[in-house]
Scaffold this motif. Structure first.
Motif, PDB file in Angstrom:
ATOM      1  N   HIS A  33      83.203  23.268  36.817  1.00 31.98           N
ATOM      2  CA  HIS A  33      83.952  24.185  35.945  1.00 31.98           C
ATOM      3  C   HIS A  33      84.947  25.005  36.746  1.00 31.98           C
ATOM      4  O   HIS A  33      84.876  25.074  37.971  1.00 31.98           O
ATOM      5  CB  HIS A  33      83.008  25.085  35.143  1.00 31.98           C
ATOM      6  CG  HIS A  33      82.255  26.098  35.978  1.00 31.98           C
ATOM      7  ND1 HIS A  33      81.161  25.758  36.750  1.00 31.98           N
ATOM      8  CD2 HIS A  33      82.437  27.430  36.148  1.00 31.98           C
ATOM      9  CE1 HIS A  33      80.707  26.844  37.348  1.00 31.98           C
ATOM     10  NE2 HIS A  33      81.466  27.870  37.020  1.00 31.98           N
ATOM     11  N   HIS A  55      78.991  27.512  29.495  1.00 30.00           N
ATOM     12  CA  HIS A  55      79.283  28.644  30.388  1.00 30.00           C
ATOM     13  C   HIS A  55      80.689  29.196  30.107  1.00 30.00           C
ATOM     14  O   HIS A  55      80.832  30.365  29.719  1.00 30.00           O
ATOM     15  CB  HIS A  55      79.132  28.133  31.817  1.00 30.00           C
ATOM     16  CG  HIS A  55      79.477  29.089  32.908  1.00 30.00           C
ATOM     17  ND1 HIS A  55      78.874  30.323  33.042  1.00 30.00           N
ATOM     18  CD2 HIS A  55      80.360  28.992  33.943  1.00 30.00           C
ATOM     19  CE1 HIS A  55      79.383  30.939  34.116  1.00 30.00           C
ATOM     20  NE2 HIS A  55      80.278  30.154  34.672  1.00 30.00           N
ATOM     21  N   ASP A 111      76.995  26.021  36.481  1.00 37.76           N
ATOM     22  CA  ASP A 111      76.638  27.267  35.801  1.00 37.76           C
ATOM     23  C   ASP A 111      76.470  26.960  34.321  1.00 37.76           C
ATOM     24  O   ASP A 111      77.278  26.228  33.755  1.00 37.76           O
ATOM     25  CB  ASP A 111      77.746  28.310  35.986  1.00 37.76           C
ATOM     26  CG  ASP A 111      77.901  28.731  37.444  1.00 37.76           C
ATOM     27  OD1 ASP A 111      77.130  28.240  38.282  1.00 37.76           O
ATOM     28  OD2 ASP A 111      78.810  29.544  37.726  1.00 37.76           O
ATOM     29  N   ASP A 164      84.323  30.255  42.552  1.00 36.38           N
ATOM     30  CA  ASP A 164      83.201  29.893  43.434  1.00 36.38           C
ATOM     31  C   ASP A 164      82.806  28.414  43.301  1.00 36.38           C
ATOM     32  O   ASP A 164      81.919  27.951  44.007  1.00 36.38           O
ATOM     33  CB  ASP A 164      81.995  30.818  43.218  1.00 36.38           C
ATOM     34  CG  ASP A 164      81.486  30.835  41.785  1.00 36.38           C
ATOM     35  OD1 ASP A 164      82.293  30.636  40.859  1.00 36.38           O
ATOM     36  OD2 ASP A 164      80.273  31.058  41.589  1.00 36.38           O
ATOM     37  N   HIS A 165      83.473  27.673  42.417  1.00 40.90           N
ATOM     38  CA  HIS A 165      83.193  26.236  42.285  1.00 40.90           C
ATOM     39  C   HIS A 165      84.401  25.350  42.614  1.00 40.90           C
ATOM     40  O   HIS A 165      84.227  24.197  43.009  1.00 40.90           O
ATOM     41  CB  HIS A 165      82.667  25.922  40.882  1.00 40.90           C
ATOM     42  CG  HIS A 165      81.308  26.502  40.651  1.00 40.90           C
ATOM     43  ND1 HIS A 165      80.157  25.749  40.679  1.00 40.90           N
ATOM     44  CD2 HIS A 165      80.914  27.786  40.444  1.00 40.90           C
ATOM     45  CE1 HIS A 165      79.111  26.541  40.495  1.00 40.90           C
ATOM     46  NE2 HIS A 165      79.541  27.777  40.345  1.00 40.90           N
ATOM     47  N   HIS A 178      85.803  28.027  37.855  1.00 36.96           N
ATOM     48  CA  HIS A 178      85.635  29.349  38.453  1.00 36.96           C
ATOM     49  C   HIS A 178      85.853  29.233  39.958  1.00 36.96           C
ATOM     50  O   HIS A 178      85.545  28.203  40.564  1.00 36.96           O
ATOM     51  CB  HIS A 178      84.233  29.910  38.182  1.00 36.96           C
ATOM     52  CG  HIS A 178      84.141  30.701  36.896  1.00 36.96           C
ATOM     53  ND1 HIS A 178      82.966  30.876  36.215  1.00 36.96           N
ATOM     54  CD2 HIS A 178      85.090  31.367  36.192  1.00 36.96           C
ATOM     55  CE1 HIS A 178      83.194  31.619  35.134  1.00 36.96           C
ATOM     56  NE2 HIS A 178      84.479  31.927  35.105  1.00 36.96           N
TER      57      HIS A 178
END
Ligand SMILES: [Zn+2]
Length: 410
Positions: free
Chosen positions: A51, A136, A157, A55-56, A53
């Motif tokens: 996804h 998410h 997530d 942090d990914h 974000h």
């Protein structure tokens, strides 16, 4: 199957998991000073992103330096969000350690991108891969990977309960091993409807009393959720910062939204701030709610709004997400003052905190894992992965919490 954790183990941030040495799942960046990146820079045959974000997907373009041109597989919204984040990182930090890629590498991302919908199986680095809605943010996916012998479910997530923006996850595909996030493994979210009601009442009260409400919100997911809440409770609002562009982007993918028509209404209900700081200062004097980045007061137009409204106790700052230690948002909640743009400012305005989470809480995590009682479970993406894994073992699961750099064979 060989599973190697390159980031996101025993922490939240810089998620990266390498499967069979050839298929890379996520390649994120951990927001810290300075930011942190995965512990190794692999040369995978293919990349799959769960996804959009930071942090990914935050470090993803750096995989395309040199001669590497691995395809990147993701849903259409994840592609758009990852590109938006990459351009923002380049704009803010280009040419420094904090931005591990260049304009050229972002361009290559668009050239190697391959998009897929939910439940459409595709091939990547000789693996069969399928996305399922993870509930998410729009486009977020559970990723099922089959190497012919072993099926890995990488949850990414996820949220098990419906948000206004996206419906919760219901997919529980059969798997032989599960890598599961654990962000809120010791938290119980209250009832979402009650929380929304409380938030709306508080914002309305401040507006009736003649105040202004600043609502710091993350650009991706949270800003749109708050726009939907404001529309449904008839709260007059402005929206500012990167969340504006993300709202426009997500509107183009109604198939990945719970209700595309509702987001259209929410968008036309809100006023988009287009002006400069002079315009913002005028808005800050009105009886309105202002939804703006950054969610933790570490940048964005909030840097203009907070100094404008902080003096008057009738005004309000309504935080809408978790505040990481060391951020101005956390400092404000704990001490009543915050360092904004290098200046420590006392805040007389009221400060409140609302937990509009997009992650499953403890019962949501257990609800998903209950479908995998006979399956080895590897816990990542949390501050207490080891403790949660121990609790699962006590409950009869075969669970463990690897560390970054660890290799697990199944
Ligand atoms: Zn996320």
């Amino acid at each position: 199957m060989d599973i190697r954790f390159l980031g996101g183990a025993e922490e939240v941030g810089r998620s990266a998991v390498l499967v069979n040495g050839s298929l890379l799942l996520d390649y994120g960046m951990k927001s810290a000073t300075p930011p942190q990146f995965p512990v190794a820079s692999p040369s995978p045959d293919a990349v799959v992103a769960s996804h959009g974000h930071l942090d990914h997907v935050g470090a993803l373009p750096s995989l395309l330096s040199g001669d590497d041109r691995s395809p990147i597989h993701w849903t259409p919204p994840t592609r758009e969000l990852a590109l938006t984040l990459a351009r923002d990182t380049l704009k803010l930090h280009g040419g420094t350690y904090n931005c591990p890629f260049t304009e050229e590498e972002i361009k290559r991302v668009t050239q190697v991108s391959e998009t897929h919908g939910y439940r459409e199986t595709f091939e990547a680095a000789d693996h069969q891969v399928t996305f399922y809605n993870a509930g998410h943010i729009p486009g977020s996916a559970h990723v099922l990977i089959d190497d012919g012998d072993t099926r890995l479910l990488y949850t990414g997530d996820f949220h098990t309960e419906d948000q206004r923006l996206v419906a919760g996850t219901t997919a529980r595909p059969a798997a032989d091993v599960v890598v599961c996030e654990s962000t809120y493994s010791d938290v119980t979210h209250g009832n979402r409807g009650d929380l929304e009601e409380q938030f709306a009442t508080s914002v309305r009260t401040t507006l009736w009393e003649g105040g202004t409400v600043v609502i710091p919100a993350f650009a991706i997911g949270r800003t749109q959720e708050l726009l939907l809440i404001c529309e449904s409770h008839d709260i007059p609002c402005y929206v500012d910062g990167m969340g504006k562009q993300v709202t426009e982007t997500l509107r183009q993918y109604p198939a990945f939204l719970r209700d595309g028509e509702a987001l259209r209404r929410a968008k036309s209900h809100a006023r988009f701030v287009t002006g400069r700081d002079g315009h913002r200062k005028r808005i800050a004097e009105k009886n309105v709610a202002i939804i703006t980045t950054s969610g933790m007061l570490s940048g964005g137009p909030a840097m203009t709004y907070i100094p404008e409204i902080r003096d008057r106790p009738v005004n309000k700052i309504a935080m809408t997400g978790y505040q990481v230690e060391g951020t101005p948002g956390r400092e404000l909640l704990e001490t009543g003052r915050a360092e904004i743009d290098g200046r420590v400012m006392p805040v007389a305005a009221q400060v409140e905190q609302y937990d509009f989470s997009a992650h499953a809480d403890r019962s949501g995590l257990l609800e998903l894992l209950d479908s995998y009682r006979d399956t080895p479970v590897l816990i990542d993406h949390g501050d207490r992965c080891g403790a949660f894994a121990d609790e699962l073992v006590a409950d009869g699961f075969e669970a463990s919490a690897p560390e970054n750099g660890d290799r697990v064979s199944i």
